[in-house]
Design a protein around this motif. Structure first.
Motif, PDB file in Angstrom:
ATOM      1  N   GLY A  30      37.728  37.045  43.292  1.00 33.60           N
ATOM      2  CA  GLY A  30      38.365  37.688  42.155  1.00 33.60           C
ATOM      3  C   GLY A  30      39.873  37.525  42.151  1.00 33.60           C
ATOM      4  O   GLY A  30      40.502  37.246  43.183  1.00 33.60           O
ATOM      5  N   TYR A  54      42.137  39.716  41.889  1.00 36.22           N
ATOM      6  CA  TYR A  54      42.903  40.770  42.547  1.00 36.22           C
ATOM      7  C   TYR A  54      42.498  40.958  44.009  1.00 36.22           C
ATOM      8  O   TYR A  54      42.645  42.041  44.566  1.00 36.22           O
ATOM      9  CB  TYR A  54      42.750  42.082  41.781  1.00 36.22           C
ATOM     10  N   VAL A  75      43.533  49.141  37.105  1.00 38.95           N
ATOM     11  CA  VAL A  75      42.793  47.998  36.553  1.00 38.95           C
ATOM     12  C   VAL A  75      42.566  46.946  37.634  1.00 38.95           C
ATOM     13  O   VAL A  75      41.463  46.412  37.803  1.00 38.95           O
ATOM     14  CB  VAL A  75      43.547  47.398  35.350  1.00 38.95           C
ATOM     15  N   THR A  98      38.918  45.958  39.217  1.00 42.16           N
ATOM     16  CA  THR A  98      38.472  44.570  39.096  1.00 42.16           C
ATOM     17  C   THR A  98      38.136  43.991  40.467  1.00 42.16           C
ATOM     18  O   THR A  98      37.124  43.290  40.642  1.00 42.16           O
ATOM     19  CB  THR A  98      39.557  43.724  38.416  1.00 42.16           C
ATOM     20  N   GLU A 150      34.272  42.806  42.020  1.00 42.65           N
ATOM     21  CA  GLU A 150      33.983  41.504  42.625  1.00 42.65           C
ATOM     22  C   GLU A 150      33.473  41.662  44.053  1.00 42.65           C
ATOM     23  O   GLU A 150      32.522  40.981  44.463  1.00 42.65           O
ATOM     24  CB  GLU A 150      35.254  40.641  42.618  1.00 42.65           C
ATOM     25  N   GLN A 199      33.188  49.092  36.758  1.00 42.93           N
ATOM     26  CA  GLN A 199      33.150  48.639  35.363  1.00 42.93           C
ATOM     27  C   GLN A 199      33.407  49.790  34.403  1.00 42.93           C
ATOM     28  O   GLN A 199      34.093  49.620  33.387  1.00 42.93           O
ATOM     29  CB  GLN A 199      31.805  47.986  35.061  1.00 42.93           C
ATOM     30  N   LEU A 227      37.069  50.317  34.207  1.00 43.21           N
ATOM     31  CA  LEU A 227      37.716  49.322  33.354  1.00 43.21           C
ATOM     32  C   LEU A 227      37.481  49.621  31.884  1.00 43.21           C
ATOM     33  O   LEU A 227      38.388  49.467  31.047  1.00 43.21           O
ATOM     34  CB  LEU A 227      37.202  47.927  33.710  1.00 43.21           C
TER      35      LEU A 227
END
Length: 595
Positions: free
Chosen positions: A71, A73, A119, A123, A127, A258, A261
């Motif tokens: 990912g 991040y 965020v 994220t 992942e 999720q 987000l």
């Protein structure tokens, strides 16, 4: 960032090693260079883990899973060798302070930066969880703030240590107590929701400068994590609605990454996600990396590599020591022109002197640089080698004796009685002045103050008072902390010849096979978990950790909540390592002062 020492390895797999970045509970982190020129953060696993076959199996499995994480991040895992004599893992190297270092240096983040952080973390967790991993140690030190957003590091590694590692001293719990979930604190089975709880704690820390739970001891902190309501009084309302459900005690009530987000929605585009002061830290680190890559490689020495057992926070993960590397010293006098060096009653930078010195007495009732009389408001601090002083004027000085130091934003060096003074600034708000210890160049006498002028003046005053102090600043009778641990163990007790290696003032190691270690410390008086064992009138606890064993006991009660402790570790290639650790304890008891 620190130069490699002469005995350190210069290569791990295909990666050339150029500098030390820091250490954690599981290993040492080094800056490496791949053949194609890319930089890596290479973590070498500590020897006590490398000797455990079960750890190697888990490590191999977790590395394979973590290599599937890609990912935006996360700092992706590029390579690893779990079968090497010293297992290692190489991740993409990125410049940026950790969240912990950024907040300590520049203060809490504004709301918009906290949203961007949320965020990025959500994220990254999405992942990590996608490939079947749980981070297990999501804490401010494992989140880096880079120029284009956060990066989560050390995912997939904590699980490898479960079931056999003494990382927290609380009985095999892997993680950071202030940011772990209730189920993790109680050693219950974990799900990805555990990481979401940790995410909520990180956002509280980012927004307020402190975690959601407090406690004066680890045991009390863990109890509050499980039972107490998180303190969200200082959290801005714009992000409190997100944080509260993340900190639900019931894992089923926490949102998924999720859902987080979806709640946050799209983030406005931008090239500078953090406050200007954080981007200044990032720029300083980038400059530090350029300096490090220009360092000439020191010649290797025949001595075995040295390692340290405990994580030492490396300010912002990097340090600019260009002035030291270049060898060009610009003298800045700490003492007045023509000042005479006082008669040397004690050597203020010797290990023997510093071991016996109480830092909370050295600068007490002293006026430094016209700031007013200094007082030591917190003399019950568990770190025996550090004390924070405050004057009525509001000026503050921290004195650290014989501790490891890191250089960040190196300044032209000063000079004290002919010895170079290492100067560095942290976040533009404080300055550190350090005299290195000749016997242990990685340790020093350090003062921290608002300005370099004030820090140098305080350092000069501290050194002079220690030199002339005789016994005025000694630790109380019966303390074991002034002792040299390497001098107290007969090598034959552990089946070795030769003396051990001093890694800190009160930490001694005997590397090789069999290995052993002896540490004197003052910590919160939390009972150690393990099996009671009689060392000849002293009751200790012993705990087997795979092919090693730890024996600990309390030597004396120092304050109402702090005690001096002894910790022995022993490893062996055959037989019971606890037999060696207990034998060391019995031989040592007679040599310790009566409490």
């Amino acid at each position: 960032m620190k130069p490699l020492e002469p005995g350190d390895a210069r290569q791990a797999g295909k990666y050339r090693l150029v500098a030390a970045l820091g250490e954690g509970g599981m290993g040492r982190v080094l800056l490496g260079v791949a053949p194609d020129g890319r930089l890596v953060a290479l973590k070498q696993v500590h020897a006590e883990f490398a000797r455990d076959a079960r750890f190697r199996t888990r490590f191999r499995q977790e590395v394979q899973a973590s290599q599937r994480v890609s990912g935006a991040y996360t700092a992706a895992v590029m390579d690893a060798d779990p079968d090497a004599e010293t297992p290692w893992l190489a991740s993409v190297f990125v410049t940026g302070p950790s969240l912990k270092e950024a907040v300590e240096a520049t203060g809490p983040l504004p709301v918009e930066s906290v949203r961007r952080l949320a965020v990025g973390l959500a994220t990254a967790l999405a992942e990590i969880h996608r490939v079947g991993l749980i981070h297990r140690d999501l804490k401010p030190g494992n989140v880096l703030l880079t120029g284009d957003g956060p990066r989560v590091i050390d995912f997939g590694i904590a699980r490898a240590a479960e079931g056999g590692a003494e990382l927290t001293g609380t009985g095999g719990i892997v993680g950071s107590p202030a940011f772990m979930s209730p189920e993790q604190a109680e050693s219950r089975p974990l799900t990805p929701a555990s990481d979401v709880f940790s995410l909520g704690g990180l956002l509280v820390m980012a927004a307020t400068g402190r975690g959601p739970f407090a406690g004066t001891t680890t045991a009390q902190l863990l109890y509050n994590v499980v039972h107490a309501v998180p303190d969200l009084t200082a959290v801005p309302p714009e992000v409190r609605a997100l944080i509260e459900p993340c900190l639900a005690k019931d894992p089923a009530r926490r949102p998924t990454p999720q859902r987080i987000l979806d709640f946050l929605g799209p983030v406005a585009p931008g090239t500078r996600p953090w406050p200007p002061a954080v981007h200044e830290l990032i720029g300083a680190q980038e400059a530090a990396v350029r300096t490090v890559l220009s360092w000439p490689a020191p010649p290797p020495a025949p001595a075995p590599p040295r390692r340290r057992r405990r994580w030492v926070p490396v300010a912002a993960g990097l340090a600019a020591v260009a002035a030291l590397a270049a060898g060009a010293l610009v003298a800045v006098k700490v003492t007045g022109a023509g000042a005479e060096v006082p008669n040397a009653n004690l050597d203020p930078v010797s290990l023997d002197t510093l071991r016996r010195t109480d830092p909370c007495r050295v600068l007490a009732d002293v006026s430094v640089g016209g700031a007013g009389t200094l007082k030591a408001p917190n003399t019950d601090y568990p770190d025996i080698d550090r004390c924070d002083y405050r004057a009525r004027s509001g000026a503050t000085v921290t004195l650290r004796l014989g501790q490891e130091f890191t250089v960040l934003n190196a300044q032209p060096p000063g000079n004290l009685d002919g010895r170079p003074v290492v100067l560095s600034t942290v976040g533009g708000s404080t300055c550190e002045a350090t005299l290195r210890l000749p016997a242990q160049p990685g340790l020093g006498v350090t003062t921290v103050a608002d300005t370099c002028e004030f820090a140098q003046a305080a350092l000069g005053e501290a050194v002079e008072r220690i030199r002339e102090g005789n016994s005025r600043f000694d630790l109380p009778p019966g303390s074991l902390l002034p002792l040299d641990p390497c001098a107290l163990v007969e090598p034959a007790t552990i089946g070795r010849v030769g003396t051990g290696t001093l890694t800190r003032m009160r930490d001694c190691e005997w590397s090789g096979k069999p290995s052993a270690g002896l540490v004197f410390d003052r910590t919160a008086d939390v009972p150690a978990e393990g099996t009671p064992v009689d060392l000849g009138g002293v009751t200790a606890t012993r705990r087997a950790l795979g092919e090693s064993c730890v024996v600990t006991w309390r030597h004396r009660q120092a304050t109402e909540r702090l005690a001096e402790h002894v910790r022995i570790t022993a490893g062996t290639t055959g037989g019971d390592p606890c037999d060696t650790a207990v034998a060391m304890g019995k031989a040592l008891i007679a040599k310790l002062p009566k409490p």
